[in-house]
Design a protein around this motif. Structure first.
Motif, PDB file in Angstrom:
ATOM      1  N   VAL A 276       0.893  -1.070   0.055  1.00  0.00           N
ATOM      2  CA  VAL A 276      -0.160   0.075  -0.043  1.00  0.00           C
ATOM      3  C   VAL A 276       0.925   1.266  -0.025  1.00  0.00           C
ATOM      4  O   VAL A 276       1.923   1.201   0.332  1.00  0.00           O
ATOM      5  N   VAL A 277       0.227   2.240  -0.388  1.00  0.00           N
ATOM      6  CA  VAL A 277       0.951   3.584  -0.433  1.00  0.00           C
ATOM      7  C   VAL A 277       1.007   4.057   1.054  1.00  0.00           C
ATOM      8  O   VAL A 277      -0.166   4.120   1.674  1.00  0.00           O
TER       9      VAL A 277
ATOM     10  N   ILE B  34       5.868   5.215   7.036  1.00  0.00           N
ATOM     11  CA  ILE B  34       6.990   5.296   5.925  1.00  0.00           C
ATOM     12  C   ILE B  34       6.946   3.833   5.239  1.00  0.00           C
ATOM     13  O   ILE B  34       6.095   3.054   5.926  1.00  0.00           O
ATOM     14  N   ILE B  35       7.627   3.792   4.287  1.00  0.00           N
ATOM     15  CA  ILE B  35       7.826   2.591   3.519  1.00  0.00           C
ATOM     16  C   ILE B  35       8.656   1.499   4.237  1.00  0.00           C
ATOM     17  O   ILE B  35       9.759   1.918   4.943  1.00  0.00           O
ATOM     18  N   LEU B  36       8.155   0.239   4.123  1.00  0.00           N
ATOM     19  CA  LEU B  36       8.875  -0.945   4.927  1.00  0.00           C
ATOM     20  C   LEU B  36       9.289  -1.823   3.881  1.00  0.00           C
ATOM     21  O   LEU B  36       8.373  -2.251   3.032  1.00  0.00           O
ATOM     22  N   TYR B  37      10.693  -2.166   3.700  1.00  0.00           N
ATOM     23  CA  TYR B  37      10.912  -3.168   2.767  1.00  0.00           C
ATOM     24  C   TYR B  37      11.069  -4.429   3.812  1.00  0.00           C
ATOM     25  O   TYR B  37      12.145  -4.356   4.875  1.00  0.00           O
ATOM     26  N   ALA B  38      10.460  -5.661   3.470  1.00  0.00           N
ATOM     27  CA  ALA B  38      10.777  -6.707   4.252  1.00  0.00           C
ATOM     28  C   ALA B  38      10.775  -8.083   3.171  1.00  0.00           C
ATOM     29  O   ALA B  38      10.600  -8.099   2.263  1.00  0.00           O
ATOM     30  N   ASN B  39      10.846  -9.187   3.770  1.00  0.00           N
ATOM     31  CA  ASN B  39      10.710 -10.281   3.195  1.00  0.00           C
ATOM     32  C   ASN B  39       9.841 -11.349   3.916  1.00  0.00           C
ATOM     33  O   ASN B  39       9.566 -11.465   5.023  1.00  0.00           O
ATOM     34  N   VAL B  40       8.971 -12.115   3.137  1.00  0.00           N
ATOM     35  CA  VAL B  40       7.948 -12.937   3.315  1.00  0.00           C
ATOM     36  C   VAL B  40       8.390 -14.318   2.852  1.00  0.00           C
ATOM     37  O   VAL B  40       8.310 -14.348   1.835  1.00  0.00           O
TER      38      VAL B  40
ATOM     39  N   ARG C 206      10.558 -10.876  -1.690  1.00  0.00           N
ATOM     40  CA  ARG C 206      10.583  -9.593  -1.237  1.00  0.00           C
ATOM     41  C   ARG C 206       9.010  -8.633  -1.124  1.00  0.00           C
ATOM     42  O   ARG C 206       8.572  -8.687  -2.294  1.00  0.00           O
ATOM     43  N   VAL C 207       8.776  -8.004  -0.100  1.00  0.00           N
ATOM     44  CA  VAL C 207       7.760  -7.188  -0.088  1.00  0.00           C
ATOM     45  C   VAL C 207       7.927  -5.698   0.326  1.00  0.00           C
ATOM     46  O   VAL C 207       8.917  -5.490   0.757  1.00  0.00           O
ATOM     47  N   ARG C 208       7.073  -4.867  -0.019  1.00  0.00           N
ATOM     48  CA  ARG C 208       7.042  -3.534   0.170  1.00  0.00           C
ATOM     49  C   ARG C 208       5.859  -3.148   0.742  1.00  0.00           C
ATOM     50  O   ARG C 208       4.530  -3.554   0.487  1.00  0.00           O
TER      51      ARG C 208
END
Length: 532
Positions: free
Chosen positions: A372-373, A379-385, A389-391
């Motif tokens: 989502v925006v 704030i934007i989160l970069y993660a892994n599931v 890779r997910v944002r």
């Protein structure tokens, strides 16, 4: 034919059960007979070099110890070699075997089961004094292969000797304690005297120690303990010491920094034979980072003869000083390239890289909205599931660590590098592609952060640099296993971030020859846009 003679004659015709025995665990790995004999050959060569060409196996005074015997393979093969080598010195076979087993060959079992297995391998009977034993002089069932249950010494929930977790191993008398006798003592010389006699001095110590213990240091992860066995064996001051241990100590390993520094600076380590792929030695066991064996020579310090096995082929031997760097660079060809990089005396990229968990968010952090925006206050989160890779978007107020890195350009560097390509093909990706992090973004523990950077152009320049084979090669030679942490960027030099970097640019800058380029490209595969 006597019982002793028939036992030895049958050994030559019967299949060797120790070639197919299954490992009990990855902690306690059985040594294949062929590899044990390779180590014994190295031992015999060193003995001959130190003693004017003398045959180790023809000396009836030499005493051998395997202080962590499992299958008994080392003791069995030593006995076989001595039986042949002492034929002229002690012609009678029965007398010869009795002398070898009573006076020359000794072991310490690591569990009750493996002590019985070792006695069966050496004495042809699980009881050294049994009617089927080839030894005739023992009064006890154990003979010279000792085992008694040893207890951990608990202080605040951990063992003071090996770091085992009380919660895991304080579990009653029906299960093994895995409190290995050899390392559970403050005075190993006195302990050995108690086990085998007050005047016992071993000339040769050889074996394959347990590698790790569950819950070491009081946690839930496995911790290495093979370093404890190496140090303890050195305290006994044998003439020669040889062990097979995981190679991860060379550049990493939990809690192994002090051991690595001591080992690399010890000029008595005269031979190092290193296997990038542990399956070249132990086909059925996975050991990340490879495996090695070494020979330590008390009387003859000097340079170390190093052989590195990659893709089934040996590289070397090369005489080397092990402590040239703070970690051991396994391939001599890598050392030659590294010298060119280090000679430039440039700022290390390590200084631009954060520590672990840069924003205090664990890998399994889940308090965010996926894809989502960000709204106000987010704030934007970069993660892994899993491996994806997910944002997403998360609350800014959650971040209380490295907040100065939120509103700047930066790179997110994957912690989990590749660990499988080299096992399959010999060519490694090393590092997953970095992510350009815009202002107003953070990441989970899945990534480290490189920054702050002044602009998107700078961030893209750094990203291009870390995609080059040379940069990833320089990471790889400090990378003992899959994960890539801050210290592994130490030999990657900082560049000017005003261009898109290519390997051609870097090869020219550092004078990397065509042969060296080919070597790098045989080690590191190109990084495509679809790699993750």
């Amino acid at each position: 034919m006597s019982e002793t003679q028939s036992s030895f004659a049958l050994r030559g015709r019967n299949p060797d059960v120790l070639t197919c025995i299954a490992n009990l665990s990855n902690d306690e790995v059985f040594t294949p007979p062929e590899f044990a004999n390779r180590m014994l050959d190295t031992l015999a060569e060193a003995w001959a070099a130190d003693h004017g060409g003398a045959n180790l196996w023809a000396d009836k005074t030499v005493k051998f110890l395997d202080p962590f015997t499992k299958s008994g393979i080392f003791l069995r093969e030593i006995t076989n070699r001595l039986t042949k080598g002492l034929q002229n010195e002690i012609p009678d076979l029965g007398e010869r075997v009795d002398h070898i087993l009573a006076e020359q060959v000794f072991g310490i079992g690591i569990t009750n089961l493996t002590s019985l297995l070792a006695r069966r391998s050496v004495y042809c009977s699980k009881h050294a004094n049994g009617k089927h034993s080839i030894a005739r002089g023992f009064a006890s069932e154990a003979g010279n292969i000792w085992f008694e249950r040893t207890e951990h010494t608990w202080v605040d929930g951990t063992c003071t000797y090996c770091g085992a977790s009380q919660q895991t191993f304080d579990r009653g008398e029906t299960l093994e304690t895995h409190a290995y006798a050899f390392i559970h003592t403050d005075d190993i010389k006195t302990r050995i005297a108690e086990l085998f006699g007050g005047d016992m001095q071993f000339d040769v110590i050889i074996g394959n120690p347990p590698y790790q213990i569950t819950g070491g240091g009081g946690g839930t992860n496995d911790s290495p303990i093979y370093d404890l066995f190496v140090r303890q064996a050195m305290k006994l001051e044998p003439r020669l010491l040889s062990m097979v241990i995981p190679s991860r100590w060379m550049a990493g390993g939990r809690g192994l920094g002090e051991f690595r520094a001591e080992f690399l600076s010890d000029r008595r380590v005269r031979t190092m034979v290193d296997y990038e792929n542990a399956k070249d030695v132990f086909p059925t066991v996975g050991i990340g980072g490879g495996i090695c064996y070494f020979l330590w020579d008390r009387e003859h310090p000097g340079l170390c003869e190093c052989v590195y096995h990659r893709n089934g082929a040996p590289i070397g031997p090369y005489p080397r000083a092990l402590d040239e760097f703070d970690v051991f660079v396994r391939d001599k060809r890598s050392v030659d390239i590294l010298h060119k990089i280090v000679a430039a005396n440039e700022r290390p990229f390590e200084e631009l890289v954060s520590g672990d968990t840069p924003f205090g968010l664990a890998t399994n952090f889940s308090d965010y909205e996926r894809e989502v925006v960000p709204k106000d206050g987010q704030i934007i989160l970069y993660a892994n599931v899993g491996t994806t890779r997910v944002r997403g978007a998360m609350a800014r107020k959650t971040i209380n660590k490295n907040s100065h890195l939120i509103d700047v350009w930066k790179l997110f560097l994957p912690v989990a590098g590749s660990g499988r390509e080299r096992e399959r093909s010999g060519v490694d990706l090393v590092l997953g592609p970095p992510i350009v992090g815009e202002p107003g973004s953070v990441c989970t523990q899945t990534y480290l952060v490189s920054g702050p950077l002044d602009s998107k152009v700078e961030a893209q320049s750094v990203a291009s640099y870390l995609r080059t084979r040379l940069a990833r090669f320089l990471i790889s030679i400090r990378k003992p296993a899959q994960h890539v942490f801050r210290g592994m960027y130490r030999w990657v030099p900082v560049q000017s971030w005003d261009r898109t970097w290519t390997d051609a640019d870097l090869y020219k800058k550092y004078g990397i020859t065509k042969d060296e380029q080919a070597f790098i490209e045989s080690m590191i595969r190109p990084m495509g846009e679809t790699d993750d």
